[in-house]
Design a protein around this motif. Structure first.
Motif, PDB file in Angstrom:
ATOM      1  N   LEU A 514      -1.334   7.183   3.991  1.00  0.00           N
ATOM      2  CA  LEU A 514      -2.040   8.468   4.040  1.00  0.00           C
ATOM      3  C   LEU A 514      -2.834   8.615   5.327  1.00  0.00           C
ATOM      4  N   ALA A 515      -3.482   7.533   5.760  1.00  0.00           N
ATOM      5  CA  ALA A 515      -4.251   7.602   6.999  1.00  0.00           C
ATOM      6  C   ALA A 515      -3.345   7.856   8.191  1.00  0.00           C
ATOM      7  N   THR A 516      -2.215   7.164   8.240  1.00  0.00           N
ATOM      8  CA  THR A 516      -1.273   7.374   9.341  1.00  0.00           C
ATOM      9  C   THR A 516      -0.757   8.808   9.340  1.00  0.00           C
ATOM     10  N   LEU A 517      -0.375   9.285   8.161  1.00  0.00           N
ATOM     11  CA  LEU A 517       0.165  10.640   8.041  1.00  0.00           C
ATOM     12  C   LEU A 517      -0.833  11.691   8.510  1.00  0.00           C
ATOM     13  N   LEU A 518      -2.056  11.596   8.050  1.00  0.00           N
ATOM     14  CA  LEU A 518      -3.020  12.667   8.286  1.00  0.00           C
ATOM     15  C   LEU A 518      -3.720  12.572   9.629  1.00  0.00           C
ATOM     16  N   LEU A 519      -3.560  11.456  10.329  1.00  0.00           N
ATOM     17  CA  LEU A 519      -4.172  11.338  11.651  1.00  0.00           C
ATOM     18  C   LEU A 519      -3.133  11.361  12.769  1.00  0.00           C
ATOM     19  N   SER A 520      -1.861  11.557  12.433  1.00  0.00           N
ATOM     20  CA  SER A 520      -0.825  11.720  13.456  1.00  0.00           C
ATOM     21  C   SER A 520      -0.856  13.146  13.989  1.00  0.00           C
ATOM     22  N   GLN A 521      -0.415  13.313  15.220  1.00  0.00           N
ATOM     23  CA  GLN A 521      -0.239  14.659  15.761  1.00  0.00           C
ATOM     24  C   GLN A 521       0.959  15.310  15.060  1.00  0.00           C
ATOM     25  N   GLY A 522       0.875  16.612  14.870  1.00  0.00           N
ATOM     26  CA  GLY A 522       1.901  17.325  14.128  1.00  0.00           C
ATOM     27  C   GLY A 522       1.323  17.873  12.841  1.00  0.00           C
ATOM     28  N   VAL A 523       2.180  18.397  11.984  1.00  0.00           N
ATOM     29  CA  VAL A 523       1.758  19.032  10.733  1.00  0.00           C
ATOM     30  C   VAL A 523       2.023  18.079   9.575  1.00  0.00           C
ATOM     31  N   PRO A 524       0.974  17.617   8.880  1.00  0.00           N
ATOM     32  CA  PRO A 524       1.202  16.705   7.763  1.00  0.00           C
ATOM     33  C   PRO A 524       1.648  17.443   6.506  1.00  0.00           C
ATOM     34  N   MET A 525       2.572  16.837   5.782  1.00  0.00           N
ATOM     35  CA  MET A 525       2.971  17.343   4.471  1.00  0.00           C
ATOM     36  C   MET A 525       2.748  16.242   3.442  1.00  0.00           C
ATOM     37  N   ILE A 526       1.889  16.532   2.472  1.00  0.00           N
ATOM     38  CA  ILE A 526       1.605  15.595   1.390  1.00  0.00           C
ATOM     39  C   ILE A 526       2.504  15.942   0.211  1.00  0.00           C
ATOM     40  N   SER A 527       3.182  14.962  -0.334  1.00  0.00           N
ATOM     41  CA  SER A 527       3.952  15.179  -1.555  1.00  0.00           C
ATOM     42  C   SER A 527       2.981  15.229  -2.720  1.00  0.00           C
ATOM     43  N   GLY A 528       2.974  16.345  -3.429  1.00  0.00           N
ATOM     44  CA  GLY A 528       1.985  16.584  -4.463  1.00  0.00           C
ATOM     45  C   GLY A 528       1.864  15.443  -5.460  1.00  0.00           C
ATOM     46  N   GLY A 529       0.657  14.952  -5.654  1.00  0.00           N
ATOM     47  CA  GLY A 529       0.386  13.872  -6.589  1.00  0.00           C
ATOM     48  C   GLY A 529       0.215  12.527  -5.929  1.00  0.00           C
ATOM     49  N   ASP A 530       0.651  12.387  -4.677  1.00  0.00           N
ATOM     50  CA  ASP A 530       0.481  11.097  -3.992  1.00  0.00           C
ATOM     51  C   ASP A 530      -0.991  10.733  -3.855  1.00  0.00           C
ATOM     52  N   GLU A 531      -1.825  11.744  -3.736  1.00  0.00           N
ATOM     53  CA  GLU A 531      -3.262  11.490  -3.589  1.00  0.00           C
ATOM     54  C   GLU A 531      -3.887  11.001  -4.896  1.00  0.00           C
ATOM     55  N   LEU A 532      -3.105  11.080  -5.994  1.00  0.00           N
ATOM     56  CA  LEU A 532      -3.579  10.633  -7.305  1.00  0.00           C
ATOM     57  C   LEU A 532      -2.892   9.355  -7.765  1.00  0.00           C
ATOM     58  N   GLY A 533      -1.922   8.876  -6.995  1.00  0.00           N
ATOM     59  CA  GLY A 533      -1.152   7.724  -7.441  1.00  0.00           C
ATOM     60  C   GLY A 533      -0.101   8.092  -8.473  1.00  0.00           C
ATOM     61  N   ARG A 534       0.449   9.312  -8.373  1.00  0.00           N
ATOM     62  CA  ARG A 534       1.470   9.750  -9.343  1.00  0.00           C
ATOM     63  C   ARG A 534       2.690   8.841  -9.281  1.00  0.00           C
ATOM     64  N   THR A 535       3.232   8.499 -10.454  1.00  0.00           N
ATOM     65  CA  THR A 535       4.403   7.638 -10.522  1.00  0.00           C
ATOM     66  C   THR A 535       5.524   8.300 -11.305  1.00  0.00           C
ATOM     67  N   GLN A 536       6.748   7.982 -10.939  1.00  0.00           N
ATOM     68  CA  GLN A 536       7.943   8.384 -11.697  1.00  0.00           C
ATOM     69  C   GLN A 536       8.631   7.149 -12.275  1.00  0.00           C
ATOM     70  N   GLN A 537       7.869   6.066 -12.447  1.00  0.00           N
ATOM     71  CA  GLN A 537       8.365   4.806 -12.993  1.00  0.00           C
ATOM     72  C   GLN A 537       9.590   4.295 -12.238  1.00  0.00           C
TER      73      GLN A 537
END
Length: 713
Positions: A514-537
């Motif tokens: 997350l730190a690498t993604l959000l501090l890189s140059q360019g437009v970050p896209m977060i996959s919804g739920g990653d910030e919560l630790g969402r799992t699909q088993q």
């Protein structure tokens, strides 16, 4: 019923306050019948009206007695000659390609196919059964809506943070969303969801497909569903399955209300759109819409074997964007969603398929040309998924100016680096600094790169650091579907574990990504739920899992509070500091009036990297972004300045001592975060230039320059 000639434009059903004009393109039809239905009896039409007028290959009629809410469909006559590319069958009721709303979903039966299922001749046979009871009916709508002062937000690309999310999955299990609104457009626009998005700090939601889609028959027979929705059949109609008000055309009103509410919260709406293929499949697929309206015009057929379809998408067919009416359909659809529905942009699924003039992908194709000159579409956000499944379809970096791209090379490089692979440091530097190697030659800027580590297609972030292999058995394909590779390091332990040490390492890897993604140059896209630790088993292809596997588990907001707060803080750093959102590429040199370079790369010993050292297999790197050397100005021509930051990265399996660069005399570095620390959201102590900073194994840290050693806000 009175019948007037009407007009050929616009296509579809258009209510003008007095009556409804119906217009349908078909180049090869010999006759077209408009079929009207009552709401109570949808298996048999109440009126069948032969459309006598045909102007410029568009069949049209005007009915002064018809009102919004009227249900309708078409029967199209013409040759049934599959070997010549024609598949007309008037026994089959057809969806209007320009329908603005639909009543329901496809009900599968053998009557949905233009040929006799089980016949030895397969699709060369002809089926005469009436399928009207199994086809969604088109709905005439009243387009009026009180938008007030709503307009496109036009958030600058450099300030954009995208949140990719599914309308249903995002809201289905949220305890504070009223039960009747869960899984719907209205649910997404409800106060709890708006509050969450605003607190997270994202500027745009990218919605998985909401165009009306077909739930594949083979999935239905397995008790599954096409949850993602990449199987469109209605390019103008919001899918009824996400509507809390499905009656007549109210779903359109509900969608508009959702957009207006998100805009009021400062959040843009980007639609994931699928114009590369339709839900009618290959030559053995059903006859629902385009195939029966004019198969030879709407689809790419195999030259000299027109019974079969060119398939650059892996879904059985490819839309024929070489035909002017098919291209018009796509453009009319895009303009409709901008002008009438107020969406802010589009992400084009398998966009390379739209760029194929003959066979090869052509960046100067008619599709690109017409969008580039369009006064409406050239002004909204355009994002390409820059690949398809055909030969030569991988086109990352090759789309023209005006387009941003899902940067697949960014994803693969960041994953490879944090896995600990050697030899990727040079490419890692390109990805962190905006991928100038991919975009600068075409005149584009860092924001052409849509950076992502995970997306809907693949592992969630939690699963990326928790599983070595896919676990897709629930999809009913014996775990053969989906890619079986994991470009992340996950301690060698598969799935959930009670080992606190392993779990903490996994949490640290999430923070690293997350730190690498959000501090890189360019437009970050977060996959919804990653910030919560969402799992699909461990399911990395959950396209057919319309259940708890895919839906958000909102209890994670309590269990993963540290990760959520860390993500929020990263987004704040991204949006509050111009040095992380540059509109131009770095020059790697001293800017006039500054003592330091705009960007510098360091060894762990604090010395700058030399050109010949990039390929030596190092796994640690220091990146200094100089806020006093931003070569940009604001809208009023004033120079933009910012703090200077130092990002330290260590993907090695052992800790290192990193010598902090001095930068300037008498300054201190303040620790902003260190991903190895449990309380990584707290700011740390000050460090002198030249001091050693202990950087843990597989850890990243961010420090800010404090002139004179004084802390700032």
């Amino acid at each position: 019923m009175r019948v007037w000639p009407g007009r050929p434009y616009p296509q579809g059903a258009m209510w003008d306050g007095e009556g409804v004009n119906f217009a349908l393109f078909s180049e090869n039809a010999t006759a077209v019948e408009l079929c009207l239905f009552d709401h109570e009896h949808q298996d048999q039409e109440s009126h069948r009206i032969r459309m006598e007028e045909c102007t410029d290959l568009v069949w049209h009629v005007y009915l002064p007695e018809v009102r919004p809410g009227q249900l309708y469909g078409y029967r199209v006559h013409g040759p049934y000659e599959p070997q010549a590319g024609h598949r007309f069958n008037p026994s089959k009721l057809l969806i209007d390609p320009y329908a603005k709303a639909l009543t329901g979903v496809v009900k599968w039966s053998d009557a949905m196919f233009g040929y006799r299922i089980g016949d030895p001749k397969e699709d060369l046979s002809f089926d005469e059964r009436n399928n009207a009871g199994n086809v969604p009916k088109c709905v005439v709508i009243d387009q009026a809506f009180t938008w007030g002062g709503d307009q496109l937000l036009n958030t600058p690309w450099s300030k954009t943070v995208i949140y990719e999310v599914h309308v249903k999955g995002f809201t289905m299990r949220h305890p504070d969303v009223p039960e009747q609104l869960r899984g719907t457009y209205a649910g997404l626009a409800s106060p709890p969801m708006i509050d969450y998005l605003q607190s997270l700090g994202v500027t745009a939601v990218e919605l998985l497909p909401i165009h009306h889609f077909v739930n594949d028959q083979y999935l239905t027979e397995k008790g599954l569903t096409n949850y993602w929705g990449y199987n469109s059949i209605g390019f103008f109609a919001p899918d009824i399955r996400y509507s809390s008000f499905p009656e007549q055309g109210r779903k359109v009103y509900e969608f508009k209300t959702m957009v207006k509410t998100l805009h009021s919260a400062g959040i843009e709406v980007i639609l994931d759109v699928v114009y590369n293929h339709t839900g009618e499949g290959n030559h053995l697929g059903p006859t629902l819409c385009f195939r029966g309206v004019d198969n030879a015009a709407y689809y790419r057929l195999v030259p000299h074997k027109e019974r079969y379809y060119m398939d650059y998408t892996g879904c059985g067919n490819t839309l024929n964007v070489r035909h002017p009416r098919t291209l018009q359909l796509i453009m009319d659809s895009l303009r409709y969603w901008v002008l009438e529905m107020h969406v802010d942009g589009f992400r084009f699924d398998l966009a390379s398929a739209l760029a194929r003039e003959l066979h090869d992908v052509d960046r100067l194709s008619a599709f690109f040309d017409i969008i580039h000159q369009d006064p409406v579409l050239s002004q909204v956000k355009l994002i390409a998924e820059p690949w398809d499944l055909g030969e030569g379809g991988y086109q990352v970096g090759n789309f023209p100016p005006g387009w941003a791209e899902w940067n697949g090379k960014y994803r693969d490089t960041i994953r490879s680096y944090w896995k600990g692979d050697g030899g990727v440091l040079g490419e890692m530097a390109h990805r962190l600094s905006g991928s100038s190697d991919l975009y600068s030659a075409s005149g584009r800027q860092p924001y052409a790169s849509i950076n992502f580590v995970t997306a809907h297609d693949g592992f969630t972030l939690h699963d990326l650091v928790s599983y070595n292999h896919k676990h897709n058995s629930a999809n009913g394909e014996d775990n053969r579907d989906g890619h079986d590779h994991n470009l992340s390091w996950n301690c060698g332990v598969e799935g959930p574990t009670d080992d606190p040490q392993i779990n903490e390492v996994r949490e640290k890897q999430k923070r690293n990504f997350l730190a690498t993604l959000l501090l890189s140059q360019g437009v970050p896209m977060i996959s919804g739920g990653d910030e919560l630790g969402r799992t699909q088993q461990g399911n990395n292809n959950a396209y057919c899992q319309d259940n708890e596997v895919s839906w958000f588990d909102w209890t994670l907001t309590k269990n993963n509070q540290h990760l959520l707060e860390f993500t929020k803080r990263l987004i704040q750093l991204k949006t509050n500091h111009p040095v992380f959102q540059r509109r131009r590429f770095f020059q790697g040199r001293r800017i006039q009036g500054s003592e330091v370079k705009d960007i510098s790369w360091f060894h762990a010993d604090g010395k700058e990297m030399m050109d010949e050292e990039w390929g030596k297999g190092f796994r640690s790197l220091g990146l200094r972004l100089s806020g006093d050397a931003i070569e940009e100005v604001d809208a009023k021509g004033c120079a933009i300045y910012d703090d200077t930051f130092l990002l330290l990265l260590n993907a090695y399996h052992e800790p290192i001592s990193f010598t902090l660069p001095a930068h300037k005399k008498g300054v201190r570095w303040e620790l902003i975060f260190d991903t190895s620390l449990a309380e990584c959201n707290k700011r740390g102590p000050l460090h002198k230039g030249g001091e050693e900073y202990h950087l843990g194994e597989r850890t990243c840290a961010l420090l800010r320059l404090m002139p004179g050693g004084e802390r700032r806000g």
